[in-house]
Write an enzyme that holds these catalytic residues in place. Sequence first.
Site, short mmCIF file in Angstrom:
data_model
loop_
_atom_site.label_atom_id
_atom_site.label_comp_id
_atom_site.label_asym_id
_atom_site.label_seq_id
_atom_site.Cartn_x
_atom_site.Cartn_y
_atom_site.Cartn_z
N TYR A 127 -3.09 5.56 -4.55
CA TYR A 127 -4.35 6.31 -4.55
C TYR A 127 -4.24 7.35 -5.65
CZ TYR A 127 -4.81 4.27 0.07
OH TYR A 127 -4.88 3.39 1.11
N SER A 187 0.84 -1.20 0.00
CA SER A 187 0.00 0.00 0.00
C SER A 187 0.88 1.25 0.00
CB SER A 187 -0.86 -0.02 1.27
OG SER A 187 -1.42 1.24 1.51
N LYS A 207 -8.84 -0.98 -8.99
CA LYS A 207 -9.46 -1.55 -7.79
C LYS A 207 -10.63 -0.68 -7.30
CE LYS A 207 -8.12 -2.89 -3.05
NZ LYS A 207 -8.76 -1.91 -2.18
N HIS A 239 -13.92 -2.15 -0.92
CA HIS A 239 -12.88 -1.70 0.03
C HIS A 239 -13.11 -2.34 1.41
CE1 HIS A 239 -9.67 1.49 -0.14
NE2 HIS A 239 -9.62 1.18 1.14
N THR A 289 -6.28 2.45 -6.74
CA THR A 289 -7.51 2.42 -5.93
C THR A 289 -8.44 3.54 -6.37
OG1 THR A 289 -6.37 1.46 -4.05
CG2 THR A 289 -8.39 2.65 -3.56
C1 GLV Z 1 -7.13 2.68 3.35
O1 GLV Z 1 -7.18 2.38 2.18
C2 GLV Z 1 -8.10 2.31 4.33
O2 GLV Z 1 -9.11 1.69 3.96
O3 GLV Z 1 -7.91 2.62 5.51
#
Ligand code: GLV
Length: 387
Positions: free
Chosen positions: A130, A107, A252, A276, A156
Site C-alpha cells: 500500500y 499482501s 493496481k 478492488h 495498490t
Molecule cells: C484490503 O486490501 C482489503 O480490501 O481488505
Amino acid sequence: MPVITTIADLKRLHKRRTPKMFYDYCESGSWSEQTFRENTSDFDKIRFRQRIAVDMTNRTTASQMIGQDVAMPVALAPVGLTGMQCADGEIKAAKAAEKFGVPFTLSTMSICSIEDVAENTTKPFWFQVYTLKDDDFMQRLFDRAKAAKCSAIVITLDLQILGQRHKDLKNGLTAPPKFTIPTMLNLATKWTWGLQMLQTKRRFFGNIVGHAKEVSDPSSLASWSAEAFDHSLNWDRVAQLMKMWGGPVILKGILDVDDAKKAAELGADAIIVSNHGGRQLDGALSSIRMLEQIVDAVGDLVEVHFDSGIRSGQDVLKALALGAKGTYIGRAFVNGLGAMGEAGVTKALDVIHSELDLTMAFCGHRDIKSVDKNILLVPEDFSGRWA
Ligand code: GLV
C-alpha cells in the site's frame, strides 16, 4: 468427500469450515455491494461464439505476465488476512501457485511474513504494498522483498482509505479474533480451523507487527490503515515509490482511462484494471465494463492486467479476449484455501484451468495467446454510454 467441480462448491465448504468473520471479510463489498455484485453479473452479459470443425489438438494455456512464464495467465491476487482463512494460509497458497506455475502475490496485510513465504517456497513471488506515509517502513518493506527475491512489486493505488464493509464492523474483525461471546460461539463450531491455528505461531500481521511503528490496535486492519496510510497520495509519490523499489512494478486499482494513461507514462511494467473486488468505491462500474476502453487507450504502451469478478475460466477467457494480458483471482483461491488448505487452492486453479482450456477449444482456439475479441458476443452498449 463431496465432488468439487466449481469455485461455488469450494465457496460452500469455505463458509462451513472457516470462522464467520474471515469468510465474511472475503465475501464482502463496500456499502450496498452494488459494484461487488456487478463485477460478477456483468461477466454473464458477455457470451461466446461457438465454432465447430476446428482442430482442438495440442492446446496450450501457457503465456507470460510481465515477461515471466506462466502456465496460464492467472495470478493469485494479494488478499489480506489470508493466513486467517486457514493456518499458514499464505504459505499454502504460495506453494500451490508455485506447483501450478502461476504467480503468487503476497499482501502486505498478510499473516505469514515475506520471510515466511520465501523460506517455504523456491520460486520468486510478487509482493504487494500500500502507499504508506512512513518512508523508512516503505524502504524496509522493499529491502525485505528484495532479500526474499520477489520478482515484482504490486502497488495498490485504490486504497489510501479503507472502504466501509458493514460485515467487518458488525463482526468486530481482527487478526487474531478477539474473544467476544459471539466470536467464541462461532469458533466453537470450527474445530479443525481452531486446532490448526493453535499449531502455528503465525496469527498476527506478519509484515507489520514488530516492524512498523506503534499503532493503536495492531490486530485491526481498519486502525492500521487509518493511521499509517498516506491520504495525500499523488502521482509524484507513486513515481518516488517506483524509484525506491527499482525493479518491475505493477500498478493496481486503475479504473479510468485518464489514470491508465498516467500510469503508463510513469513506466509501469503493467497496470491492473481493478475496483478492488468492489471493496472500495461502491457505485463504480464493474471492472470488466472498463477493460476494453483502457486496453484501447494504453494497451500499446503498457501491459494491461485485470481483476475483480473472476469466478471461472470462462471469466478469465472473456477478460483475455477483451485485451487483458493477465488476470488475477482473489476470492476464488481464498474459497479453495478456506475449504481445503493447499489442496483447495490447487483445486481452484485446476477448475479454472480446465474451464479456460475447454472454453478456448469450443471457441475454436488452441493457443491462449491467439485469443481475441472475435470469440465474444458483447452487447452493443456493454461499455455503456455514461455522461
Ligand atoms: C484490503 O486490501 C482489503 O480490501 O481488505
